[in-house]
Motif scaffolding. Structure first.
Motif, PDB file in Angstrom:
ATOM      1  N   ASN A  99      13.880 -28.026  -7.384  1.00  0.00           N
ATOM      2  CA  ASN A  99      12.633 -27.328  -7.707  1.00  0.00           C
ATOM      3  C   ASN A  99      12.814 -26.613  -9.051  1.00  0.00           C
ATOM      4  O   ASN A  99      13.488 -25.589  -9.138  1.00  0.00           O
ATOM      5  N   PHE A 100      12.203 -27.169 -10.084  1.00  0.00           N
ATOM      6  CA  PHE A 100      12.394 -26.672 -11.444  1.00  0.00           C
ATOM      7  C   PHE A 100      11.962 -25.213 -11.561  1.00  0.00           C
ATOM      8  O   PHE A 100      12.637 -24.400 -12.214  1.00  0.00           O
ATOM      9  N   GLU A 101      10.847 -24.862 -10.949  1.00  0.00           N
ATOM     10  CA  GLU A 101      10.304 -23.511 -11.079  1.00  0.00           C
ATOM     11  C   GLU A 101      11.170 -22.461 -10.386  1.00  0.00           C
ATOM     12  O   GLU A 101      11.208 -21.302 -10.798  1.00  0.00           O
ATOM     13  N   GLU A 102      11.876 -22.863  -9.331  1.00  0.00           N
ATOM     14  CA  GLU A 102      12.660 -21.892  -8.565  1.00  0.00           C
ATOM     15  C   GLU A 102      13.913 -21.412  -9.297  1.00  0.00           C
ATOM     16  O   GLU A 102      14.399 -20.307  -9.054  1.00  0.00           O
ATOM     17  N   VAL A 103      14.447 -22.232 -10.185  1.00  0.00           N
ATOM     18  CA  VAL A 103      15.691 -21.866 -10.876  1.00  0.00           C
ATOM     19  C   VAL A 103      15.361 -20.930 -12.033  1.00  0.00           C
ATOM     20  O   VAL A 103      14.684 -21.312 -12.990  1.00  0.00           O
ATOM     21  N   LYS A 104      15.830 -19.695 -11.940  1.00  0.00           N
ATOM     22  CA  LYS A 104      15.499 -18.684 -12.944  1.00  0.00           C
ATOM     23  C   LYS A 104      16.719 -17.929 -13.458  1.00  0.00           C
ATOM     24  O   LYS A 104      16.599 -17.011 -14.263  1.00  0.00           O
ATOM     25  N   SER A 105      17.915 -18.306 -12.986  1.00  0.00           N
ATOM     26  CA  SER A 105      19.108 -17.557 -13.355  1.00  0.00           C
ATOM     27  C   SER A 105      20.340 -18.429 -13.167  1.00  0.00           C
ATOM     28  O   SER A 105      20.315 -19.413 -12.414  1.00  0.00           O
ATOM     29  N   SER A 106      21.414 -18.039 -13.841  1.00  0.00           N
ATOM     30  CA  SER A 106      22.701 -18.706 -13.627  1.00  0.00           C
ATOM     31  C   SER A 106      23.531 -17.975 -12.576  1.00  0.00           C
ATOM     32  O   SER A 106      24.659 -18.377 -12.281  1.00  0.00           O
ATOM     33  N   SER A 107      22.971 -16.909 -12.004  1.00  0.00           N
ATOM     34  CA  SER A 107      23.687 -16.110 -11.009  1.00  0.00           C
ATOM     35  C   SER A 107      24.080 -16.979  -9.819  1.00  0.00           C
ATOM     36  O   SER A 107      23.251 -17.706  -9.256  1.00  0.00           O
ATOM     37  N   GLY A 108      25.344 -16.924  -9.454  1.00  0.00           N
ATOM     38  CA  GLY A 108      25.836 -17.682  -8.312  1.00  0.00           C
ATOM     39  C   GLY A 108      26.250 -19.099  -8.628  1.00  0.00           C
ATOM     40  O   GLY A 108      26.801 -19.788  -7.751  1.00  0.00           O
TER      41      GLY A 108
END
Length: 330
Positions: free
Chosen positions: A95-104
């Motif tokens: 889901n392209f929209e769900e990815v908002k950070s490199s955290s984790g």
């Protein structure tokens, strides 16, 4: 006779499956030659060098590209511009929209040996009925730093296929702004087609048959005194992955290395085999010292053998970043 004809036919079929070794005509050795490369004091350039002509074929600022796309018929690897200390992480999320950070995410580097089976981006596709199909995972790309050590931000990206010769890209800022799409067309005259998030496809690598060595910064793993690995930017020499091989000769003196001795050595295509350790930093005097006793035997894209050693790292005004080397075609 029939068996003999079948055997000969089989040999011809099998040998036609492999590219012939590059053979060169008998020739006299060359003259001892001095070459120099201008990386400049801040190592802001990448320099592609041709040994046969003793010339810089092409150079570029390290900030001019981000990703490289493999061009071989069956290859679909994507590499990072390691001169910028770039990292990549797989979100394992489609889901392209769900990815908002490199955290984790496990953010990793490309290995400096050039092994395409151990890139940070890795296998972003599966094979289905002998055709590659994208897994559609969203990757986060840390673009590292430019030539002035400024951070250049992060992007999220999905890799795909247009047809058997084209990559497709969907990318944006992590917050979803500046979403764009692009198509990357394979160009088999180069090892990689290079791409910039700002400027699209950019002309970086020369024709793969026209250069031998790449002088550049690149990221690699160093180790603490306790044996713990840590990533670090170094400045050195990488091999052209197209036909170029090399080895360090730790036995023979420079003047003793002949063509016969060079041909008896086992050369390697490992890209960082020359690397950066032909120099060392003198902390007492705050300067680099070149180690001319480290001698390298190189086989170029044309099949010629050379012996090479470094003799300086400074220009006439005392600025570092101007490696000088002497070499001879055997």
């Amino acid at each position: 006779m029939k068996r003999l004809l079948v055997y000969i036919s089989l040999i011809l079929i099998l040998t036609s499956c492999f590219e012939e070794d590059k053979r060169v005509a008998p020739h006299l050795p060359g003259d001892l030659t001095v070459g120099t490369v201008e990386l400049t004091q801040n190592y802001k350039y990448q320099v592609f060098f041709n040994l046969l002509d003793n010339e810089t074929v092409k150079n570029n600022l390290i900030s001019e590209w981000d990703l490289g796309f493999e061009t071989s018929d069956s290859g679909w690897h994507v590499i990072l511009n390691t001169s910028k200390m770039m990292l990549a992480g797989n979100s394992v999320n489609t889901n392209f929209e769900e990815v908002k950070s490199s955290s984790g995410l496990l953010m990793t580097y490309d290995k400096s040996d050039g092994n395409l089976d151990s890139t940070a981006i890795g296998n972003w596709y599966n094979w289905s009925d002998e055709n590659p199909e994208s897994k559609n995972y969203v990757y986060v790309i840390d673009r590292g730093t430019d030539e002035s050590s400024n951070l250049t931000g992060k992007k999220k990206i999905v890799f795909g296929f247009d047809d058997e010769n084209n990559y497709t890209l969907r990318f944006a800022d992590l917050n979803g702004n500046n979403e764009q799409a692009a198509v990357i067309v394979k160009d088999t005259t180069k090892n990689f087609v290079c791409f910039s998030f700002e400027n699209g496809v950019v002309d970086i690598e020369p024709n793969k048959a026209n250069w031998d060595l790449l002088f550049t910064k690149y990221s690699t793993l160093l180790y603490t005194n306790d044996g713990d690995p840590y990533p670090y930017l170094v400045t050195g020499v990488l091999l052209n992955p197209y036909r170029v091989e090399a080895v360090r000769d730790s036995v023979n003196a420079f003047d003793e290395i002949s063509l016969e001795k060079a041909e008896s050595l086992i050369l390697s295509p490992q890209m960082d085999i020359i690397g950066y350790e032909w120099k060392e930093y003198d902390f007492d005097n705050s300067m680099y010292t070149v180690l001319p006793e480290k001698i390298y035997v190189i086989k170029d894209t044309q099949g010629y053998y050379y012996k090479l050693r470094f003799i300086d790292y400074y220009n006439s005004t005392g600025e570092q970043g101007y490696p000088m080397f002497e070499f001879l075609r055997l």
